[in-house]
Each structure stands twice: as C-alpha cells, then as structure tokens.
Design a protein around this motif. Structure first.
Motif, short mmCIF file in Angstrom:
data_model
loop_
_atom_site.label_atom_id
_atom_site.label_comp_id
_atom_site.label_asym_id
_atom_site.label_seq_id
_atom_site.Cartn_x
_atom_site.Cartn_y
_atom_site.Cartn_z
N ASP A 41 69.65 37.73 91.30
CA ASP A 41 70.88 36.47 92.12
C ASP A 41 71.72 36.47 89.92
O ASP A 41 72.50 36.17 90.55
N GLU A 44 74.66 38.86 90.23
CA GLU A 44 75.62 38.49 90.80
C GLU A 44 76.37 36.91 90.35
O GLU A 44 77.26 37.07 90.65
N LYS A 45 75.49 36.25 89.76
CA LYS A 45 75.77 34.77 89.70
C LYS A 45 76.94 35.50 88.26
O LYS A 45 77.88 34.77 88.30
N SER A 46 76.55 36.49 87.64
CA SER A 46 77.35 36.60 86.28
C SER A 46 78.19 37.87 86.51
O SER A 46 79.76 37.21 86.34
N ALA A 47 78.52 38.75 87.93
CA ALA A 47 79.80 39.08 87.79
C ALA A 47 80.70 38.38 89.04
O ALA A 47 81.31 38.61 88.78
N GLU A 48 80.29 37.72 89.46
CA GLU A 48 81.48 36.10 89.48
C GLU A 48 81.97 35.64 88.67
O GLU A 48 83.22 35.61 89.32
N ILE A 49 81.30 35.57 87.85
CA ILE A 49 82.24 35.13 86.43
C ILE A 49 82.93 35.54 86.17
O ILE A 49 84.41 34.36 85.32
N GLY A 51 84.07 38.24 87.73
CA GLY A 51 85.49 38.69 87.97
C GLY A 51 85.03 40.67 88.59
O GLY A 51 86.18 40.70 88.61
N LYS A 53 81.73 43.45 90.56
CA LYS A 53 80.72 42.85 91.36
C LYS A 53 78.92 43.55 90.52
O LYS A 53 78.69 44.10 89.44
N ALA A 54 78.02 42.74 91.25
CA ALA A 54 77.18 42.74 91.38
C ALA A 54 76.77 44.20 90.57
O ALA A 54 76.11 44.54 89.70
N CYS A 57 77.08 45.27 86.94
CA CYS A 57 76.84 44.59 86.46
C CYS A 57 75.05 44.95 85.43
O CYS A 57 74.31 45.02 86.78
#
Length: 135
Positions: A41, A44-49, A51, A53-54, A57
């Motif tokens: 999780d 995924e949140k870090s990847a979203e921030i 730009g 893919k999870a 990261c």
C-alpha cells in the motif's frame, strides 16, 4: 523526525502508534500476514505521488542503503562517470558510499566523479568541465 532534528507531525505519530498496537497485539500474525499488504500500500501511494508504477518503487531503511542498492545494481564499465550535484544534504551519503567503493576498486577512480555545483546541468556545463573538476 523532520530532517535531522525535530518532532514528527501529530498524524504521523498517531499512525505510528496505531501500527505499534497492531504489531504488538499479534506479532506472529503481523509478520506472517499483515506487513506485506501494508508495505505494498505504501509503495502504491508513493508511486502515485511520483508518477511511477508501484513495482518500480522500493522502500529502503535509509538513504545510504538506497544509494548502495542502486550503485550495486549498475553494470559499471571502464570510463563510466558519476555526476554529483552538490546542492542538497543527500550528497553526503552519496559521497560516502562512492568514496568507499572507489577505494575498494569497485567504481572506477576518483577522477570518475564529476562534482557539479548548483541546481541545474546542461550541455555547456558538462562540456566545459572534466570529470573531477570543481566548476
């Protein structure tokens, strides 16, 4: 902590306490079943921030560990150059890792490092200075 000194924000402290209670409530379950979904999780949140893919990261314990991981996974060849931009505090970790590895003969020689002072790099700066020079 914020930087090297200071306290963590209250929401972070509260989340940390909630996690501590979860871990201590059933450490065996946490280690066998709960920690990996929580870590994924965070990825995924870090990847979203940023730009990304999870799966691109990786969560590491500290910057030195992260720098070591990156440097150990690059296929180094003769003539490779390492550009260091000296405008933030991360650079001390990078320099420590690099200087240690260079002394061990893993990443070329001291002249493999190109220290770039300032916040931007362009072709003119890179062409004007030889590796190891201090602009």
């Amino acid at each position: 902590m914020i930087g090297s000194y200071g306290t963590i924000p209250r929401p972070v402290s509260e989340a940390k306490e909630k996690l501590r209670v979860q871990i201590e409530g059933n450490p065996d379950r946490f280690m066998k079943r709960d920690w990996l979904p929580l870590l994924n999780d965070v990825r995924e949140k870090s990847a979203e921030i940023i730009g990304a893919k999870a799966e691109e990261c990786v969560i590491v314990p500290n910057t030195t560990h992260g720098v070591n991981t990156i440097l150990h996974n690059i296929k180094w060849t003769a003539g490779d150059r390492i550009v260091i931009c000296k405008f933030n505090l991360l650079i001390s970790n990078v320099q420590l890792v690099l200087s240690t590895r260079i002394k061990e003969g893993r990443y070329g020689s001291d002249d493999s490092l190109f220290n770039l002072w300032g916040s931007s790099a362009n072709d003119e700066i890179l062409l004007r200075h030889e590796p190891g020079d201090q602009p």
